[in-house]
Scaffold this active site. Structure first.
Site, PDB file in Angstrom:
ATOM      1  N   ASN A 159       0.824  -1.378   0.038  1.00  0.00           N
ATOM      2  CA  ASN A 159       0.177   0.034  -0.066  1.00  0.00           C
ATOM      3  C   ASN A 159       0.784   1.228   0.023  1.00  0.00           C
ATOM      4  OD1 ASN A 159       0.687  -0.636   2.687  1.00  0.00           O
ATOM      5  ND2 ASN A 159      -1.230   0.332   3.413  1.00  0.00           N
ATOM      6  N   PRO A 183      10.168  -6.580  -0.716  1.00  0.00           N
ATOM      7  CA  PRO A 183       8.977  -5.965  -0.865  1.00  0.00           C
ATOM      8  C   PRO A 183       7.729  -6.989  -1.464  1.00  0.00           C
ATOM      9  CG  PRO A 183      10.653  -5.439  -2.690  1.00  0.00           C
ATOM     10  CD  PRO A 183      11.165  -6.753  -1.772  1.00  0.00           C
ATOM     11  N   GLU A 257       4.224  -4.532  12.344  1.00  0.00           N
ATOM     12  CA  GLU A 257       2.904  -3.390  12.207  1.00  0.00           C
ATOM     13  C   GLU A 257       2.253  -3.893  11.310  1.00  0.00           C
ATOM     14  OE1 GLU A 257       3.446  -0.441  13.504  1.00  0.00           O
ATOM     15  OE2 GLU A 257       5.492  -0.056  13.782  1.00  0.00           O
ATOM     16  N   CYS A 291      -3.538   1.278   6.472  1.00  0.00           N
ATOM     17  CA  CYS A 291      -3.444   0.299   7.775  1.00  0.00           C
ATOM     18  C   CYS A 291      -4.101   1.093   9.200  1.00  0.00           C
ATOM     19  CB  CYS A 291      -2.130  -0.229   8.452  1.00  0.00           C
ATOM     20  SG  CYS A 291      -1.084   1.266   8.464  1.00  0.00           S
ATOM     21  N   GLY A 465       0.121  -4.807  16.482  1.00  0.00           N
ATOM     22  CA  GLY A 465       1.759  -5.015  16.245  1.00  0.00           C
ATOM     23  C   GLY A 465       2.449  -4.988  17.302  1.00  0.00           C
ATOM     24  N   GLU A 469       7.892   1.927  14.974  1.00  0.00           N
ATOM     25  CA  GLU A 469       8.790   2.639  14.078  1.00  0.00           C
ATOM     26  C   GLU A 469       9.011   3.983  14.061  1.00  0.00           C
ATOM     27  OE1 GLU A 469       7.140   0.313  10.369  1.00  0.00           O
ATOM     28  OE2 GLU A 469       9.083  -0.446  10.576  1.00  0.00           O
TER      29      GLU A 469
HETATM   30  P1  NAD Z   1       0.345  -9.448   3.623  1.00  0.00           P
HETATM   31  O1  NAD Z   1       0.607  -9.594   5.015  1.00  0.00           O
HETATM   32  O2  NAD Z   1      -0.313 -10.281   2.587  1.00  0.00           O
HETATM   33  O3  NAD Z   1       1.928  -9.187   2.808  1.00  0.00           O
HETATM   34  C1  NAD Z   1       2.753  -8.633   3.421  1.00  0.00           C
HETATM   35  C2  NAD Z   1       4.109  -9.121   3.065  1.00  0.00           C
HETATM   36  O4  NAD Z   1       4.529 -10.239   3.622  1.00  0.00           O
HETATM   37  C3  NAD Z   1       4.499  -9.158   1.451  1.00  0.00           C
HETATM   38  O5  NAD Z   1       5.673  -8.735   1.081  1.00  0.00           O
HETATM   39  C4  NAD Z   1       4.275 -10.565   1.442  1.00  0.00           C
HETATM   40  O6  NAD Z   1       4.889 -11.088   0.477  1.00  0.00           O
HETATM   41  C5  NAD Z   1       4.805 -10.959   2.322  1.00  0.00           C
HETATM   42  N1  NAD Z   1       4.519 -12.319   3.135  1.00  0.00           N
HETATM   43  C6  NAD Z   1       3.372 -12.907   2.863  1.00  0.00           C
HETATM   44  N2  NAD Z   1       3.237 -14.145   3.503  1.00  0.00           N
HETATM   45  C7  NAD Z   1       4.254 -14.293   4.262  1.00  0.00           C
HETATM   46  C8  NAD Z   1       4.873 -15.362   4.913  1.00  0.00           C
HETATM   47  N3  NAD Z   1       4.432 -16.658   5.052  1.00  0.00           N
HETATM   48  N4  NAD Z   1       6.184 -15.226   5.451  1.00  0.00           N
HETATM   49  C9  NAD Z   1       6.954 -13.944   5.115  1.00  0.00           C
HETATM   50  N5  NAD Z   1       6.363 -12.978   4.415  1.00  0.00           N
HETATM   51  C10 NAD Z   1       5.120 -13.197   3.921  1.00  0.00           C
HETATM   52  O7  NAD Z   1      -0.109  -7.864   3.588  1.00  0.00           O
HETATM   53  P2  NAD Z   1      -0.445  -6.923   2.181  1.00  0.00           P
HETATM   54  O8  NAD Z   1      -1.700  -7.508   1.626  1.00  0.00           O
HETATM   55  O9  NAD Z   1       0.822  -6.767   1.362  1.00  0.00           O
HETATM   56  O10 NAD Z   1      -0.612  -5.574   2.863  1.00  0.00           O
HETATM   57  C11 NAD Z   1      -1.827  -5.220   3.686  1.00  0.00           C
HETATM   58  C12 NAD Z   1      -1.846  -5.400   5.056  1.00  0.00           C
HETATM   59  O11 NAD Z   1      -0.704  -4.604   5.566  1.00  0.00           O
HETATM   60  C13 NAD Z   1      -3.005  -4.789   5.774  1.00  0.00           C
HETATM   61  O12 NAD Z   1      -3.559  -6.050   6.785  1.00  0.00           O
HETATM   62  C14 NAD Z   1      -2.668  -3.554   6.294  1.00  0.00           C
HETATM   63  O13 NAD Z   1      -3.393  -3.237   7.607  1.00  0.00           O
HETATM   64  C15 NAD Z   1      -1.274  -4.027   6.598  1.00  0.00           C
HETATM   65  N6  NAD Z   1      -0.296  -2.731   6.834  1.00  0.00           N
HETATM   66  C16 NAD Z   1      -0.032  -2.435   7.920  1.00  0.00           C
HETATM   67  C17 NAD Z   1       0.697  -1.095   8.194  1.00  0.00           C
HETATM   68  C18 NAD Z   1       1.295  -0.514   9.728  1.00  0.00           C
HETATM   69  O14 NAD Z   1       1.971   0.094   9.915  1.00  0.00           O
HETATM   70  N7  NAD Z   1       0.575  -1.333  10.754  1.00  0.00           N
HETATM   71  C19 NAD Z   1       1.164  -0.502   7.029  1.00  0.00           C
HETATM   72  C20 NAD Z   1       0.595  -0.712   5.777  1.00  0.00           C
HETATM   73  C21 NAD Z   1       0.034  -1.898   5.840  1.00  0.00           C
END
Ligand code: NAD
Length: 505
Positions: A159, A183, A257, A291, A465, A469
């Site tokens: 995002n 990423p 996070e 998020c 979380g 950060e």
């Molecule tokens: P996601 O959890 O699907 O993926 C995030 C990252 O983790 C990606 O790079 C993905 O390839 C990797 N990943 C997926 N499965 C993994 C595994 N088993 N082991 C290691 N890495 C793995 O999240 P998304 O769909 O990319 O992003 C949306 C989510 O991120 C939402 O839930 C949002 O709330 C959260 N988010 C949180 C913050 C924050 O600062 N709290 C900021 C932005 C997004």
């Protein structure tokens, strides 16, 4: 030959891959066109990147530099990000769907400021702390200092790819660590570009590596790699739980996070114009894919109708479309899977009895063609126990929950597994401050939303979380503390411990 630019992984100071690598298509979510091809990293690439990070860490080529030297490189990086702002903003927008109006201003500013402010904070961080004799009866000098954690792994979502990568890279580098970043597969290009810029800024080869690829293979190899000492993850709570479990086998340091379902409480005395703008901004920035979006809107029951009507009046004036057009207010949803998730939540909400007040549809036809567009959506008369009020949707969907007294609103606001953001709109400063203290969230906004600053901590309570950060909190999370204790007494007979176990006999 393909006319689409190909990106390779960045390992040991080089974009590397060779001819045999497999590529993943990166598409523009406004029209589904492939805009880049990115090398799909493998577990072997992770191993090479970690090995390079470990070697540079042990060589002292970066970890051995003074804080001033490291701060200078971070400041150079901030400048290079500004100098390359047009390119970076374009890449960020075309791949993530974020509007160019936002990426070229706010996102660039926050990314550069993250490097800049981290450098300033590093310079101010106490190098060493001391304690002299007491409580010991012999002369002793103790001091403690911060050292790098070691090899760090950063895993980021789609995002805000550039900002969220910077939030991990800058503090890791500031404290002398080496880092490997993975990423999200759909938005890796700005992180890959940053690797080249940091090298230009003076970072030695191997200190910062980028391996793209699927979370299950590349991500998990990083999280379980025996030479990785710390994992910093931003993403969903579900994946965060798995990462915490995997990392616990070798007691890696972990910062997480994760997701949110942030409540915004409109007080009865709130200025209506302000309440409308804050409520809209809270759930519409980046088409709701933030998020800490404010997605549970608690409103005095007698003001619900008016607030919802006035929100709709403003929504109707918004331009939804191509994120690369400066006139666009809201861009597309970042990918097809996320669009499906939003559509499913809207259906569930209706089945559970939430009242659809506006929107609720995918935008199709005409300019929307093959893009992933969704109308801003408002549900009213929701209950806090409905699925749309409990689970993170990550889309432009607002869930209005009427309340009868403020204590009830606060109780509902806190009744969630999440605790990332929260907010209040109201005129009485003392009242809003008292409420802020009662809300269980890492950030509370009063009469505003989404104000994140690189010099203030950001992170979640509860299942949103672990750790913080930004600012010096991040620097503490990327370092270990070593206490060095020297007994200043010279001879064997002087030792305080002799009588304890009879060594003075
Ligand atoms: P996601 O959890 O699907 O993926 C995030 C990252 O983790 C990606 O790079 C993905 O390839 C990797 N990943 C997926 N499965 C993994 C595994 N088993 N082991 C290691 N890495 C793995 O999240 P998304 O769909 O990319 O992003 C949306 C989510 O991120 C939402 O839930 C949002 O709330 C959260 N988010 C949180 C913050 C924050 O600062 N709290 C900021 C932005 C997004």
């Amino acid at each position: 030959m393909s006319s689409v630019t190909e990106y390779l992984n960045y390992i040991d100071g080089k974009y590397t891959g060779g001819d045999s690598v497999e590529f993943t298509d990166v598409i523009n979510p406004a029209n589904s066109r492939t805009v880049f091809k990115v090398a799909k990293g493998t577990e072997a690439d992770v191993d090479r990147a970690v090995q390079s990070a470990k070697q540079t860490l042990e060589s002292g080529v970066w970890s051995g530099k003074t804080p001033e030297e490291r701060a200078n490189v971070l400041m150079n990086a901030a400048m290079l990000i500004f100098l390359n702002k047009d390119k970076l903003a374009n890449l960020e927008s075309v791949t993530s769907g974020g509007t160019i109006r936002r990426t070229s201003t706010v996102d660039i500013a926050i990314t550069a400021a993250t490097f800049y402010m981290t450098a300033l904070t590093l310079k101010e961080l106490p190098r060493v702390e001391h304690a002299m004799c007491p409580p010991w009866i012999v002369p002793v000098h103790s001091y403690w200092k911060r050292e790098p954690v070691g090899v760090c792994a950063g895993i980021t979502p789609w995002n805000y790819p550039m900002i969220l990568a910077a939030w991990k890279i800058a503090p890791a580098l500031a404290m002398g660590n080496s880092i490997v970043v993975k990423p999200a597969s759909t938005t890796p290009v700005t992180t890959l570009e940053m690797a080249g810029l940091l090298r230009m800024a003076g970072l030695p080869a191997g200190v910062f590596n980028v391996v793209c690829g699927p979370g299950g293979a590349v991500g998990e190899r990083l999280v379980t790699h025996p030479d990785v000492d710390k994992v910093a993850f931003t993403g969903s709570t579900e994946v965060g739980r798995r990462i915490a479990r995997l990392a616990s086998d070798s007691i890696k340091r972990v910062t997480l996070e994760l997701g949110g379902k942030s409540p915004l409480i409109i007080l009865d005395d709130a200025d209506m114009d302000l309440a409308v703008n804050v409520s809209l901004f809270a759930f519409l920035l980046n088409s709701g894919q933030v998020c800490e979006s404010g997605t549970r809107l608690f409103v005095p029951r007698h003001r619900q109708q008016e607030l919802a009507e006035r929100m709709v009046e403003k929504i109707k004036k918004l331009t939804i479309g191509d994120q690369l057009d400066m006139a666009t207010d809201l861009g597309p949803i970042a990918n097809a899977m996320q669009l499906d998730t939003i559509v499913n939540y809207v259906e569930t909400a209706q089945k559970e009895g939430a009242e659809l007040f506006y929107g609720g549809q995918r935008l199709t036809g005409g300019d929307y063609g093959r893009g992933f567009f969704f109308t801003p959506t408002i549900f009213i008369n929701c209950r806090n126990d409905m699925t749309i009020a409990r689970e993170e949707i990550f889309g432009p969907v607002q869930c209005v929950i009427p309340y009868d007294d403020v204590d009830e609103a606060v109780a509902m606001a806190n009744e969630t597994i999440y605790g990332l953001g929260a907010g209040i709109c109201g005129k009485n400063v003392a009242e809003t401050q008292k409420l802020a203290a009662r809300l269980r969230a890492g950030t509370v906004w009063i009469n505003t939303w989404h104000m994140l600053r690189p010099d203030a901590p950001f992170g979640g309570y509860k299942q949103s979380g672990l750790g913080r950060e930004n600012c010096y909190h991040a620097l503490l999370n990327y370092s270990e503390v070593k206490h060095i204790c020297q007994d200043l007494t010279p001879g064997a007979d002087d030792k305080f411990f002799n009588p304890l176990i009879g060594l003075n006999k």
